[in-house]
Design a protein around this motif. Structure first.
Motif, PDB file in Angstrom:
ATOM      1  N   ASP A 167       0.840  -1.205   0.000  1.00 56.09           N
ATOM      2  CA  ASP A 167       0.000   0.000   0.000  1.00 56.09           C
ATOM      3  C   ASP A 167       0.870   1.249   0.000  1.00 56.09           C
ATOM      4  OD1 ASP A 167      -2.273  -1.467   0.002  1.00 56.09           O
ATOM      5  OD2 ASP A 167      -2.746  -1.180   2.132  1.00 56.09           O
ATOM      6  N   ASN A 168       1.912   1.260   0.862  1.00 53.51           N
ATOM      7  CA  ASN A 168       2.789   2.425   0.935  1.00 53.51           C
ATOM      8  C   ASN A 168       3.581   2.595  -0.360  1.00 53.51           C
ATOM      9  OD1 ASN A 168       1.934   3.183   3.455  1.00 53.51           O
ATOM     10  ND2 ASN A 168       3.535   2.043   4.532  1.00 53.51           N
ATOM     11  N   ALA A 169       3.987   1.479  -0.955  1.00 47.00           N
ATOM     12  CA  ALA A 169       4.731   1.552  -2.222  1.00 47.00           C
ATOM     13  C   ALA A 169       3.831   2.110  -3.325  1.00 47.00           C
ATOM     14  CB  ALA A 169       5.259   0.175  -2.612  1.00 47.00           C
ATOM     15  N   ARG A 170       2.581   1.645  -3.382  1.00 52.58           N
ATOM     16  CA  ARG A 170       1.637   2.140  -4.401  1.00 52.58           C
ATOM     17  C   ARG A 170       1.374   3.621  -4.199  1.00 52.58           C
ATOM     18  NH1 ARG A 170      -1.630  -2.140  -3.034  1.00 52.58           N
ATOM     19  NH2 ARG A 170      -1.014  -3.982  -4.209  1.00 52.58           N
ATOM     20  N   TYR A 171       1.241   3.994  -2.940  1.00 48.19           N
ATOM     21  CA  TYR A 171       0.982   5.393  -2.601  1.00 48.19           C
ATOM     22  C   TYR A 171       2.116   6.286  -3.113  1.00 48.19           C
ATOM     23  CZ  TYR A 171       0.186   9.499   0.326  1.00 48.19           C
ATOM     24  OH  TYR A 171      -0.027  10.768   0.771  1.00 48.19           O
ATOM     25  N   LEU A 172       3.357   5.878  -2.812  1.00 47.63           N
ATOM     26  CA  LEU A 172       4.505   6.675  -3.249  1.00 47.63           C
ATOM     27  C   LEU A 172       4.647   6.634  -4.775  1.00 47.63           C
ATOM     28  CD1 LEU A 172       7.017   8.375  -2.656  1.00 47.63           C
ATOM     29  CD2 LEU A 172       8.280   6.260  -2.224  1.00 47.63           C
ATOM     30  N   ALA A 173       4.431   5.454  -5.348  1.00 47.07           N
ATOM     31  CA  ALA A 173       4.553   5.322  -6.809  1.00 47.07           C
ATOM     32  C   ALA A 173       3.549   6.235  -7.510  1.00 47.07           C
ATOM     33  CB  ALA A 173       4.334   3.870  -7.225  1.00 47.07           C
ATOM     34  N   ASN A 174       2.323   6.303  -6.974  1.00 46.30           N
ATOM     35  CA  ASN A 174       1.307   7.180  -7.580  1.00 46.30           C
ATOM     36  C   ASN A 174       1.721   8.632  -7.480  1.00 46.30           C
ATOM     37  OD1 ASN A 174      -0.344   5.138  -8.363  1.00 46.30           O
ATOM     38  ND2 ASN A 174      -1.605   5.174  -6.507  1.00 46.30           N
ATOM     39  N   VAL A 236      13.516   2.812  -4.895  1.00 41.17           N
ATOM     40  CA  VAL A 236      13.084   2.883  -3.496  1.00 41.17           C
ATOM     41  C   VAL A 236      12.540   1.511  -3.094  1.00 41.17           C
ATOM     42  CG1 VAL A 236      11.441   3.900  -1.864  1.00 41.17           C
ATOM     43  CG2 VAL A 236      12.481   5.337  -3.623  1.00 41.17           C
ATOM     44  N   VAL A 237      13.069   0.954  -2.017  1.00 39.80           N
ATOM     45  CA  VAL A 237      12.572  -0.316  -1.490  1.00 39.80           C
ATOM     46  C   VAL A 237      11.747   0.008  -0.242  1.00 39.80           C
ATOM     47  CG1 VAL A 237      13.209  -2.555  -0.510  1.00 39.80           C
ATOM     48  CG2 VAL A 237      14.540  -1.599  -2.390  1.00 39.80           C
ATOM     49  N   VAL A 238      10.471  -0.310  -0.310  1.00 40.64           N
ATOM     50  CA  VAL A 238       9.566   0.025   0.800  1.00 40.64           C
ATOM     51  C   VAL A 238       9.449  -1.179   1.733  1.00 40.64           C
ATOM     52  CG1 VAL A 238       7.240   0.755   1.439  1.00 40.64           C
ATOM     53  CG2 VAL A 238       8.307   1.657  -0.643  1.00 40.64           C
ATOM     54  N   ARG A 239      10.085  -1.047   2.890  1.00 41.10           N
ATOM     55  CA  ARG A 239      10.003  -2.133   3.865  1.00 41.10           C
ATOM     56  C   ARG A 239       9.061  -1.742   5.004  1.00 41.10           C
ATOM     57  NH1 ARG A 239      14.931  -5.594   5.315  1.00 41.10           N
ATOM     58  NH2 ARG A 239      15.131  -3.991   6.904  1.00 41.10           N
ATOM     59  N   GLU A 240       8.976  -2.637   5.998  1.00 40.68           N
ATOM     60  CA  GLU A 240       8.009  -2.443   7.080  1.00 40.68           C
ATOM     61  C   GLU A 240       8.119  -1.067   7.747  1.00 40.68           C
ATOM     62  OE1 GLU A 240       8.809  -4.719  10.519  1.00 40.68           O
ATOM     63  OE2 GLU A 240       6.725  -4.806  11.166  1.00 40.68           O
ATOM     64  N   THR A 241       9.361  -0.593   7.917  1.00 43.94           N
ATOM     65  CA  THR A 241       9.569   0.648   8.664  1.00 43.94           C
ATOM     66  C   THR A 241       9.385   1.908   7.815  1.00 43.94           C
ATOM     67  OG1 THR A 241      11.901   0.344   8.227  1.00 43.94           O
ATOM     68  CG2 THR A 241      11.103  -0.351  10.383  1.00 43.94           C
ATOM     69  N   PHE A 242       9.201   1.729   6.505  1.00 48.69           N
ATOM     70  CA  PHE A 242       8.991   2.897   5.640  1.00 48.69           C
ATOM     71  C   PHE A 242       7.491   3.227   5.658  1.00 48.69           C
ATOM     72  CE2 PHE A 242       8.683   5.249   1.628  1.00 48.69           C
ATOM     73  CZ  PHE A 242       9.833   6.002   1.641  1.00 48.69           C
ATOM     74  N   SER A 243       7.125   4.059   6.613  1.00 51.40           N
ATOM     75  CA  SER A 243       5.704   4.334   6.858  1.00 51.40           C
ATOM     76  C   SER A 243       5.144   5.331   5.842  1.00 51.40           C
ATOM     77  CB  SER A 243       5.551   4.918   8.267  1.00 51.40           C
ATOM     78  OG  SER A 243       6.254   6.150   8.311  1.00 51.40           O
ATOM     79  N   ARG A 244       3.846   5.564   5.919  1.00 50.56           N
ATOM     80  CA  ARG A 244       3.188   6.533   5.049  1.00 50.56           C
ATOM     81  C   ARG A 244       3.747   7.937   5.299  1.00 50.56           C
ATOM     82  NH1 ARG A 244      -1.743   5.962   2.016  1.00 50.56           N
ATOM     83  NH2 ARG A 244      -1.345   3.789   2.422  1.00 50.56           N
ATOM     84  N   ASP A 245       4.013   8.238   6.586  1.00 50.95           N
ATOM     85  CA  ASP A 245       4.623   9.528   6.940  1.00 50.95           C
ATOM     86  C   ASP A 245       5.970   9.702   6.273  1.00 50.95           C
ATOM     87  OD1 ASP A 245       2.594  10.107   8.575  1.00 50.95           O
ATOM     88  OD2 ASP A 245       3.730  10.068  10.459  1.00 50.95           O
ATOM     89  N   MET A 246       6.765   8.625   6.309  1.00 58.02           N
ATOM     90  CA  MET A 246       8.088   8.701   5.691  1.00 58.02           C
ATOM     91  C   MET A 246       7.971   8.885   4.193  1.00 58.02           C
ATOM     92  SD  MET A 246      10.464   5.975   7.687  1.00 58.02           S
ATOM     93  CE  MET A 246      11.990   6.221   6.810  1.00 58.02           C
ATOM     94  N   ALA A 247       6.964   8.223   3.600  1.00 55.09           N
ATOM     95  CA  ALA A 247       6.746   8.372   2.155  1.00 55.09           C
ATOM     96  C   ALA A 247       6.449   9.838   1.831  1.00 55.09           C
ATOM     97  CB  ALA A 247       5.606   7.467   1.691  1.00 55.09           C
ATOM     98  N   GLU A 248       5.634  10.464   2.672  1.00 51.87           N
ATOM     99  CA  GLU A 248       5.293  11.885   2.485  1.00 51.87           C
ATOM    100  C   GLU A 248       6.551  12.759   2.565  1.00 51.87           C
ATOM    101  OE1 GLU A 248       2.547  13.226   1.702  1.00 51.87           O
ATOM    102  OE2 GLU A 248       0.865  12.026   2.450  1.00 51.87           O
ATOM    103  N   THR A 249       7.329  12.531   3.638  1.00 51.04           N
ATOM    104  CA  THR A 249       8.536  13.342   3.851  1.00 51.04           C
ATOM    105  C   THR A 249       9.531  13.127   2.713  1.00 51.04           C
ATOM    106  OG1 THR A 249       8.184  12.896   6.183  1.00 51.04           O
ATOM    107  CG2 THR A 249      10.255  13.959   5.605  1.00 51.04           C
TER     108      THR A 249
END
Ligand SMILES: *Cc1c(COP(=O)(O)O)cnc(C)c1O
Length: 282
Positions: A167-174, A236-249
């Motif tokens: 989900d976080n990867a899709r969010y950032l990719a979009n 970018v490799v999105v692992r467990e600790t790469f949260s939605r907040d981190m994606a935003e930042t």
């Protein structure tokens, strides 16, 4: 790799195998783009080769990255021991297995797939112990950590974690594609985003990556290998600790770095104002 394909395909496997082929290696989650190679297609082809020519060519699947993802987010996809030619699989616990380095697994389908001569039997402190490793004494902390995670998270826990990564990867990719600055190079089968510039700015992905370091991010930028080495990508490799907040930042910092470089380049390109030219507009 070729311009139009970043993975091996069944046709290119067919062109390379003969009676001396000991194994075909396929990768689920390639290092360069995070793509999954068509193991089922290769398997079906090798089954045909077995029937027609009597050559029994096994497949080893390098699932270092995808081995702890696909069983949870896409269990229908067949790339594993459900396919008869797949005889061994490796997976890294310290990637999506969620454990610190370095623990990895090499699994054989049957006992008979690991040649007896490769196993070393040692009589150690009163018991015979089979071992198939390159070294002997090593710490076992990461094995315990892996065991703990398997018990503590279980199938449902890993499924939640991996779906969240996706989900976080899709969010950032979009966000990246919506920016109109970047385009994806892969199609997001795993939480690994490989992207490049959509247009050609006056700076490279290496410079963008360098600029981002000022904000503490290490964004890998690299050329793809032979035949495609004119293409520079970022990953970018999105692992467990790469949260939605981190994606935003991360995204905000990425765009900011891009804009700063864009403006700096524009300044340099203006006639007679570049400090490099050593003179000023009068
Ligand atoms: C990381 C990786 C490896 C190496 O695995 P380690 O467990 O880190 O030694 C091999 N193949 C692929 C495709 C990888 O991504």
């Amino acid at each position: 790799m070729e311009k139009d394909r970043f993975c091996i395909d069944a046709k290119s496997v067919m062109e390379r195998i003969d009676e001396n082929t000991i194994c075909v290696g396929a990768i689920m989650g390639t290092t360069f783009t995070g793509a999954c190679e068509p193991v089922k297609e290769i398997n079906d082809l090798l089954v045909q080769v077995k029937e027609n020519k009597g050559l029994d060519i096994p497949i080893h699947v390098d699932a270092a990255s995808a081995g702890f993802i696909l069983p949870f987010i896409n269990p229908q996809l067949e790339w594993d021991f459900r396919l008869p030619q797949v005889r061994s699989i490796n997976v890294s616990g310290h990637k999506f297995g969620l454990v610190y380095p370095g623990v990895g697994w090499l699994i054989f389908k049957n006992h008979t797939d690991l040649p007896e001569d490769l196993i070393f039997y040692v009589n150690y402190l009163g018991d015979t112990m089979p071992t198939y490793t390159l070294n002997f004494s090593r710490g076992s902390g990461m094995v315990l950590a892996q065991y703990y995670n398997l018990l503590h998270l279980g199938q449902s826990g890993y499924t939640n974690v991996m779906n969240n990564c996706m989900d976080n990867a899709r969010y950032l990719a979009n966000k990246l594609t919506d920016s109109d600055i970047f385009e994806l190079v892969n199609n997001l089968e795993l939480p690994i985003i490989t992207f490049r510039f959509k247009n050609t700015p006056d700076f490279t992905p290496f410079q963008l990556s360098q600029k981002l370091r000022e904000r503490g991010w290490m964004l890998p930028a690299y050329n793809l290998p032979d035949n495609t080495d004119d293409m520079t990508v970022m990953r970018v490799v999105v692992r467990e600790t790469f949260s939605r907040d981190m994606a935003e930042t991360f995204y905000a910092d990425l765009i900011k770095a891009y804009q700063i470089l864009n403006e700096t380049e524009k300044e340099h390109l203006k006639p007679n104002v570049s400090p490099r030219r050593g003179h000023h507009v009068t």
